[in-house]
Design a protein around this motif. Structure first.
Motif, PDB file in Angstrom:
ATOM      1  N   ALA A 104      36.151  40.854  38.624  1.00  0.00           N
ATOM      2  CA  ALA A 104      35.617  41.779  37.606  1.00  0.00           C
ATOM      3  C   ALA A 104      36.206  43.172  37.799  1.00  0.00           C
ATOM      4  CB  ALA A 104      34.092  41.829  37.693  1.00  0.00           C
ATOM      5  N   ASP A 105      36.357  43.583  39.051  1.00  0.00           N
ATOM      6  CA  ASP A 105      36.948  44.909  39.309  1.00  0.00           C
ATOM      7  C   ASP A 105      38.401  44.942  38.848  1.00  0.00           C
ATOM      8  OD1 ASP A 105      34.999  46.661  40.816  1.00  0.00           O
ATOM      9  OD2 ASP A 105      34.836  44.804  41.955  1.00  0.00           O
ATOM     10  N   ALA A 106      39.111  43.841  39.056  1.00  0.00           N
ATOM     11  CA  ALA A 106      40.530  43.797  38.673  1.00  0.00           C
ATOM     12  C   ALA A 106      40.678  43.834  37.155  1.00  0.00           C
ATOM     13  CB  ALA A 106      41.177  42.534  39.227  1.00  0.00           C
ATOM     14  N   GLU A 107      39.765  43.142  36.463  1.00  0.00           N
ATOM     15  CA  GLU A 107      39.929  43.007  35.014  1.00  0.00           C
ATOM     16  C   GLU A 107      39.631  44.301  34.246  1.00  0.00           C
ATOM     17  OE1 GLU A 107      37.838  39.453  33.916  1.00  0.00           O
ATOM     18  OE2 GLU A 107      39.342  38.164  34.878  1.00  0.00           O
ATOM     19  N   VAL A 108      39.179  45.328  34.958  1.00  0.00           N
ATOM     20  CA  VAL A 108      39.043  46.636  34.306  1.00  0.00           C
ATOM     21  C   VAL A 108      40.431  47.118  33.885  1.00  0.00           C
ATOM     22  CG1 VAL A 108      38.357  49.042  34.642  1.00  0.00           C
ATOM     23  CG2 VAL A 108      36.994  47.200  35.671  1.00  0.00           C
ATOM     24  N   PRO A 116      45.238  34.537  39.748  1.00  0.00           N
ATOM     25  CA  PRO A 116      44.045  34.959  40.492  1.00  0.00           C
ATOM     26  C   PRO A 116      44.360  35.664  41.802  1.00  0.00           C
ATOM     27  CG  PRO A 116      44.225  32.541  40.414  1.00  0.00           C
ATOM     28  CD  PRO A 116      45.272  33.091  39.506  1.00  0.00           C
ATOM     29  N   LEU A 117      45.526  35.368  42.378  1.00  0.00           N
ATOM     30  CA  LEU A 117      45.890  36.026  43.643  1.00  0.00           C
ATOM     31  C   LEU A 117      46.091  37.528  43.409  1.00  0.00           C
ATOM     32  CD1 LEU A 117      48.346  34.527  46.230  1.00  0.00           C
ATOM     33  CD2 LEU A 117      48.565  36.918  45.598  1.00  0.00           C
ATOM     34  N   ILE A 118      46.728  37.852  42.300  1.00  0.00           N
ATOM     35  CA  ILE A 118      46.983  39.261  41.985  1.00  0.00           C
ATOM     36  C   ILE A 118      45.660  39.967  41.677  1.00  0.00           C
ATOM     37  CG2 ILE A 118      48.181  40.846  40.410  1.00  0.00           C
ATOM     38  CD1 ILE A 118      50.239  38.561  39.947  1.00  0.00           C
ATOM     39  N   LYS A 125      41.007  46.406  46.078  1.00  0.00           N
ATOM     40  CA  LYS A 125      41.292  47.843  46.203  1.00  0.00           C
ATOM     41  C   LYS A 125      40.456  48.644  45.207  1.00  0.00           C
ATOM     42  CE  LYS A 125      42.708  51.744  47.120  1.00  0.00           C
ATOM     43  NZ  LYS A 125      42.386  52.407  48.381  1.00  0.00           N
ATOM     44  N   ARG A 126      40.484  48.208  43.969  1.00  0.00           N
ATOM     45  CA  ARG A 126      39.786  48.983  42.934  1.00  0.00           C
ATOM     46  C   ARG A 126      38.281  49.047  43.198  1.00  0.00           C
ATOM     47  NH1 ARG A 126      37.904  50.404  38.266  1.00  0.00           N
ATOM     48  NH2 ARG A 126      39.215  51.609  36.849  1.00  0.00           N
ATOM     49  N   GLY A 127      37.736  47.940  43.719  1.00  0.00           N
ATOM     50  CA  GLY A 127      36.292  47.886  43.968  1.00  0.00           C
ATOM     51  C   GLY A 127      35.918  48.387  45.359  1.00  0.00           C
ATOM     52  N   ALA A 151      51.701  44.860  38.673  1.00  0.00           N
ATOM     53  CA  ALA A 151      50.420  45.281  39.257  1.00  0.00           C
ATOM     54  C   ALA A 151      50.635  46.379  40.299  1.00  0.00           C
ATOM     55  CB  ALA A 151      49.700  44.086  39.876  1.00  0.00           C
ATOM     56  N   TYR A 152      51.780  46.341  41.000  1.00  0.00           N
ATOM     57  CA  TYR A 152      52.039  47.379  42.011  1.00  0.00           C
ATOM     58  C   TYR A 152      52.152  48.760  41.371  1.00  0.00           C
ATOM     59  CZ  TYR A 152      53.039  43.603  45.356  1.00  0.00           C
ATOM     60  OH  TYR A 152      52.934  42.505  46.160  1.00  0.00           O
ATOM     61  N   GLU A 153      52.541  48.807  40.091  1.00  0.00           N
ATOM     62  CA  GLU A 153      52.622  50.115  39.420  1.00  0.00           C
ATOM     63  C   GLU A 153      51.227  50.752  39.376  1.00  0.00           C
ATOM     64  OE1 GLU A 153      54.288  49.575  35.539  1.00  0.00           O
ATOM     65  OE2 GLU A 153      56.155  48.728  36.320  1.00  0.00           O
ATOM     66  N   PHE A 154      50.235  49.948  39.002  1.00  0.00           N
ATOM     67  CA  PHE A 154      48.856  50.464  38.933  1.00  0.00           C
ATOM     68  C   PHE A 154      48.309  50.738  40.335  1.00  0.00           C
ATOM     69  CE2 PHE A 154      49.211  48.350  34.863  1.00  0.00           C
ATOM     70  CZ  PHE A 154      48.608  49.274  34.022  1.00  0.00           C
ATOM     71  N   LEU A 155      48.638  49.811  41.240  1.00  0.00           N
ATOM     72  CA  LEU A 155      48.151  49.951  42.615  1.00  0.00           C
ATOM     73  C   LEU A 155      48.633  51.274  43.209  1.00  0.00           C
ATOM     74  CD1 LEU A 155      46.477  48.017  44.395  1.00  0.00           C
ATOM     75  CD2 LEU A 155      48.612  47.311  45.467  1.00  0.00           C
ATOM     76  N   GLY A 156      49.869  51.634  42.847  1.00  0.00           N
ATOM     77  CA  GLY A 156      50.454  52.875  43.351  1.00  0.00           C
ATOM     78  C   GLY A 156      49.666  54.115  42.936  1.00  0.00           C
ATOM     79  N   GLY A 157      48.848  53.980  41.915  1.00  0.00           N
ATOM     80  CA  GLY A 157      48.009  55.110  41.502  1.00  0.00           C
ATOM     81  C   GLY A 157      46.774  55.253  42.373  1.00  0.00           C
ATOM     82  N   MET A 158      46.497  54.215  43.175  1.00  0.00           N
ATOM     83  CA  MET A 158      45.273  54.261  43.994  1.00  0.00           C
ATOM     84  C   MET A 158      45.557  54.287  45.486  1.00  0.00           C
ATOM     85  SD  MET A 158      42.837  51.398  42.190  1.00  0.00           S
ATOM     86  CE  MET A 158      43.990  50.055  42.027  1.00  0.00           C
ATOM     87  N   HIS A 159      46.795  53.947  45.872  1.00  0.00           N
ATOM     88  CA  HIS A 159      47.087  53.749  47.294  1.00  0.00           C
ATOM     89  C   HIS A 159      48.592  53.936  47.510  1.00  0.00           C
ATOM     90  CE1 HIS A 159      45.462  52.031  51.068  1.00  0.00           C
ATOM     91  NE2 HIS A 159      46.699  51.571  51.272  1.00  0.00           N
ATOM     92  N   PRO A 160      49.009  54.375  48.696  1.00  0.00           N
ATOM     93  CA  PRO A 160      50.461  54.463  48.932  1.00  0.00           C
ATOM     94  C   PRO A 160      51.102  53.070  48.897  1.00  0.00           C
ATOM     95  CG  PRO A 160      49.240  55.714  50.588  1.00  0.00           C
ATOM     96  CD  PRO A 160      48.227  54.925  49.817  1.00  0.00           C
ATOM     97  N   VAL A 161      52.095  52.912  48.047  1.00  0.00           N
ATOM     98  CA  VAL A 161      52.757  51.612  47.879  1.00  0.00           C
ATOM     99  C   VAL A 161      54.269  51.817  47.947  1.00  0.00           C
ATOM    100  CG1 VAL A 161      53.200  49.711  46.246  1.00  0.00           C
ATOM    101  CG2 VAL A 161      50.907  50.675  46.412  1.00  0.00           C
ATOM    102  N   TYR A 162      54.944  50.931  48.654  1.00  0.00           N
ATOM    103  CA  TYR A 162      56.412  50.922  48.659  1.00  0.00           C
ATOM    104  C   TYR A 162      56.834  49.527  48.201  1.00  0.00           C
ATOM    105  CZ  TYR A 162      61.230  50.927  50.256  1.00  0.00           C
ATOM    106  OH  TYR A 162      62.596  50.841  50.296  1.00  0.00           O
TER     107      TYR A 162
END
Ligand code: BJ8
Length: 423
Positions: A104-108, A116-118, A125-127, A151-162
């Protein structure tokens, strides 16, 4: 799990009520799936302990490492080279991605019809649900499938991602590109850790991870004995814990388990009756705590004796050549070992078909369950190649796709039961 960790979880910024619900769920499902299996090897006590402490002791170890100035790297894919991270004094942890708890947190942010793995890792992370995620200084992503890449593009907005670039074809040009990607990653990891990669350190860590892979190879080969000395579910658990436990301690625990399983084989002790129909799986990874498929199969009385999977043979089969005498040569060997993993994100990917046939023959499996996580395009499309090749070899195959929900448990039981009947 003991309340002594509550302050630690709060300090990591977790959503505690949500996190409590996740642990309660895990405590509810683990005993019937795992602890109630008859005649388990005693050496599994260590791995049960690790699960009992899943968000406790190991997370504390990561935070203690950080207090001493160390860094923690989170990963989601086999192409991220563990030996480079540990050679630079970092800790590498494969992050949790095997439950629909965080969907549910991911589907925001993400579409519903996504792997489902993604959704699992993104929602964690989001939750603010996973302490491992919150303990990482950097998440190392990769351009394997489109879903993860975006998905890493969005993740990069919440956490350091390389993000490492994984090419999708194997030829001389892409091998060079991949080697350059390793160099670029080393620059980034050196910056983060403040340490410099040396030949000596890398060789030491290549040996560390090769030792882990060799121990897993030995354990997983013992599963091919008839009767099999350890259940597929338990072997899967060990293969999952490999991703986040301390490598030396983990290897020592696997070696102890191997010795016990060898004694069992010598004494003819098994966890399923001799000659019970044996199956293997091929396909997408079983991220912890995804135990559904193995639970369905083994509840039916059929041992799972191998996985052609990233949580399985793709993880431990290839070793890095330890012999090159300089840093550059050793890095070439590391690059080669990782590039030789046969993920469906590569095209063409005929070597993977060879691997499945080879593993099926070696393990004595009578049929292959070709398993794909829902909406995983590379593996879903490649399933047809797997079926064609296995049919050509005279190996029975059943292709399935499923998510992390339990809604299709009965349906899977029926389909796999009918498949085993037909063997
Ligand atoms: S090397 S299998 S770990 S990419 S299941 S997220 S592919 S849509 S996990 Fe994988 Fe690395 Fe390959 Fe292994 Fe995408 Fe498919 Fe989901 Fe997947």
């Amino acid at each position: 799990m003991s309340d002594e960790y509550r302050d630690m979880w709060a300090g990591l910024g977790l959503d505690l009520p949500k996190h409590d619900r996740l642990l309660a769920l895990l405590n509810e499902v683990y005993p019937p799936i795992y602890l109630e299996q008859p005649n388990r090897p005693e050496g599994l006590a260590y791995f049960d302990f690790v699960i009992g402490e899943i968000h406790g002791l190991r997370v504390k170890e990561l935070l203690d490492h950080k207090k001493k100035g160390g860094k923690v790297f989170g990963t989601f894919c086999l192409y991220v080279p563990d030996e480079i991270i540990t050679a630079l004094g970092g800790i590498s942890v494969g992050l949790c991605a095997g439950t629909d708890f965080s969907e549910a947190d991911a589907e925001v942010d993400l579409p519903r019809n996504l792997c489902p793995l993604i959704k699992s890792f993104y929602g964690f992370k989001r939750g603010r649900i996973c302490p491992y995620f919150e303990a990482t200084d950097l998440v190392v992503g990769e351009t394997t499938c489109d879903g993860k890449t975006k998905a890493y593009e969005f993740l990069g907005g919440m956490h350091p991602v390389y993000v490492m670039e994984v090419p999708h074809r194997k030829n001389d040009d892409t091998r060079k590109l991949w080697r350059t990607e390793l160099d670029k990653f080393i620059v980034e990891a050196q910056k983060l850790t403040g340490n410099r990669l040396t030949h000596e350190k890398l060789r030491e860590n290549v040996r560390l991870h090769n030792a882990k892979r060799r121990a897993l190879q030995r354990l997983n080969a013992l599963r091919w004995k008839n009767p099999t000395p350890i259940s597929g579910k338990d072997a899967l658990l060990v293969n999952q814990i490999a991703f986040y436990d301390d490598p030396s301690r983990f290897t020592a625990s696997v070696e102890k388990l191997v010795e016990e399983c060898e004694r069992r084989v010598a004494d003819g002790v098994g966890v399923f009756p001799k000659d019970a129909p044996r199956l293997m799986t091929s396909g997408t990874p079983f991220a912890i705590p995804n135990w559904k498929l193995h639970h369905v199969i083994e509840t039916g009385g059929w041992p799972v004796v191998a996985e052609e999977s990233c949580v399985g043979s793709r993880y431990f089969s290839g070793l890095v050549d330890e012999s090159p005498g300089d840093l550059n040569g050793l890095l070439d060997a590391v690059a080669r070992r990782y590039f030789d993993i046969h993920c469906a994100c590569f095209t063409p990917n005929a070597e993977r078909m060879d691997d499945i046939v080879d593993l099926c023959r070696k393990s004595g499996a009578r049929g292959v369950i070709n398993y794909t996580l829902s909406f995983c395009t590379p593996y879903l499309v490649e399933a047809r190649h797997v079926e064609n090749r296995l049919k050509k070899e005279g190996i029975p195959v059943l292709s399935l796709d499923s998510d992390y929900g339990m809604g299709d448990f009965g349906q899977l039981q029926t389909r796999i039961g009918a498949f085993v009947e037909s063997l």
